[in-house]
Design an enzyme around this catalytic site. Structure first.
Site, PDB file in Angstrom:
ATOM      1  N   GLU A   1       3.492 -13.482   5.862  1.00 38.55           N
ATOM      2  CA  GLU A   1       3.383 -14.949   5.918  1.00 38.55           C
ATOM      3  C   GLU A   1       2.957 -15.369   7.322  1.00 38.55           C
ATOM      4  OE1 GLU A   1       3.061 -18.391   4.301  1.00 38.55           O
ATOM      5  OE2 GLU A   1       4.469 -17.207   3.084  1.00 38.55           O
TER       6      GLU A   1
ATOM      7  N   HIS B   1      -6.464   5.600  13.729  1.00 41.40           N
ATOM      8  CA  HIS B   1      -5.302   5.985  12.916  1.00 41.40           C
ATOM      9  C   HIS B   1      -4.188   6.619  13.762  1.00 41.40           C
ATOM     10  CE1 HIS B   1      -3.010   6.730   9.411  1.00 41.40           C
ATOM     11  NE2 HIS B   1      -4.002   6.932   8.564  1.00 41.40           N
TER      12      HIS B   1
END
Length: 452
Positions: A396, A173
């Site tokens: 995408e 993280h």
């Protein structure tokens, strides 16, 4: 009201029958490796987030991009990615002179694993439900490396019998927050299409460096010092048995909650947003799930809810939108459980909204300076972690958008997760709670009472 469903874990696949085919490292290009080795400063926000975040991105079959083709172009694209995200090929180190963590950008490599499952994607069933077996689709520890030399970033591509596949990504993280990870995925998608980066990253973490000398100008009830051994962090897992339950809220139900809140709002300074009403709902349910038959002593106890706020646009000057580190601070709201039981829903929404509004440039700098002085971490009764509108499933790739993207879920009873729906109501949300059985029954009761 049909807002909740709980699927018995016995109906889930317990073993995805995943076989690791190859495990290796991906290195930066030779040109990048010849550059001078350096350390990357980590901000006080980064410092407290030293744990792995694992996400899985599921893709349907695309005959033009079978898994073996995807594997090859992914390797190539990831080399280009870690040329600009150089810290992903580095290692987390403790700087003994400063007592702080930093990233040694030594080009030691990022993990890359290929695997195969004996099942089809459809065999996995409901991808929304938190199946612990999804952990088999992610690699966070490479077995051939010692614990203190593990990659900060590891990628696993798992193919399914149907031709679909999953991209499992494990990142420490300290490397990304949710927004910068989304930007990383968008950049990876453009590299896969052999296009220039859509958003060149800003890797300068000193932009969130504490002031000299540090100045704490606000009380920070959302933070607790590490020296206070009686407190535990909400990020810790628990060994006790927890029931998982997903509460589905449609866009219509969220709209009704917003209308309900607006009817009794006492201030026009706080916006009634979808996030605020869902977070207020979660806070009320979690706090009241701990009350024994409305006992006065339980109702008099204070409850604190935490949630992350992006500070990129709140600072002066603003952080670049392409900032790669953790540019989030913990907002909070606190009240006695009695107030959460008796106050109008709009007032609870108002308190949640006030938590976000509190975070100005000076408040953010004060919180960062607090971390410099006290080395603490967020603490509260419940943390709402929202994946709802991060948009991972909207990226995408050359082979299309993911069927679903989700984090791998572990046993954390003080963290409630918000997820987008799958193939359904794009403005709806799934609320995932994990609680002991008795508390879960009460949580569900208050949830349904408030929504209805």
């Amino acid at each position: 009201m049909g807002a909740s469903y709980q699927e018995p874990s016995s109906l889930l696949l317990q073993d995805l029958k995943v076989t690791i085919k190859e495990s290796s490292l991906i290195f930066p290009s030779e040109q990048t490796l010849t550059n001078k080795r350096k350390s990357m400063f980590l901000s006080n926000v980064d410092q407290i987030l030293n744990f792995d975040v694992q996400t899985v991105h599921f893709f349907r079959q695309n005959k033009e991009f079978p898994p073996e083709i995807v594997t090859g172009i992914l390797r190539k694209a990831l080399v280009s990615a870690i040329d600009v995200y150089e810290f992903l090929a580095g290692r987390l180190r403790l700087n003994h002179s400063s007592g702080r963590l930093d990233v040694d950008c030594n080009g030691a490599g990022a993990g890359f694993v290929t695997a195969a499952s004996e099942y089809t994607l459809e065999d996995l069933g409901d991808l929304v439900y938190p199946n612990p077996a999804f952990a088999q689709l992610v690699t966070s520890q490479l077995e051939s490396f010692p614990k203190d030399d593990q990659p900060l970033f590891a990628f696993q591509l798992t193919s399914f019998k149907c031709g679909g596949f999953a991209m499992g990504i494990s990142t420490n993280h300290t490397t990304f927050d949710g927004l910068s990870f989304k930007t990383f995925l968008e950049n990876l998608a453009t590299l896969l299409s052999e296009k220039p980066l859509s958003t060149p990253p800003c890797n300068d973490r000193t932009l969130l460096k504490a002031r000299t000398p540090p100045r704490v100008t606000f009380p920070h009830h959302e933070l607790v010092q590490l020296q206070n051994s009686e407190k535990t962090t909400v990020f810790e897992t628990t060994a006790e048995h927890l029931d998982f339950n997903i509460f589905k809220l449609s866009s219509q139900q969220i709209m009704r909650l917003k209308e309900k809140a607006s009817e009794c709002l006492s201030s026009e300074c706080v916006r009634v947003t979808g996030f605020n009403v869902v977070t207020a709902l979660v806070w009320r349910c979690k706090a009241l799930s701990l009350v024994e038959e409305e006992e006065e002593k339980d109702l008099e106890r204070e409850s604190t809810i935490l949630y992350a706020v992006d500070i990129r646009g709140r600072l002066n000057p603003q952080l670049p939108s392409s900032y790669t580190g953790n540019a989030v601070l913990t907002a909070y709201a606190k009240a006695k459980r009695k107030a959460l039981h008796e106050e109008p829903f709009g007032r609870i929404v108002e308190m949640v909204g006030e938590g976000s509004k509190r975070i100005t440039d000076e408040y953010a700098r004060s919180a960062i300076d607090w971390g410099e002085m006290y080395k603490g971490f967020p603490h509260g009764e419940v943390l709402v972690s929202s994946w709802w509108k991060l948009g991972f499933a909207e990226v995408e790739y050359p082979w299309g958008k993911p069927k679903y993207s989700c984090p791998v879920v572990y046993h954390r009873k003080d963290i409630v997760l918000l997820f987008p729906d799958i193939d359904g109501d794009s403005k709806g949300v799934n609320v995932l709670a994990a609680l002991p059985s008795k508390e879960m029954c009460k949580f569900q009761k208050w949830f349904e009472d408030t929504v209805c």
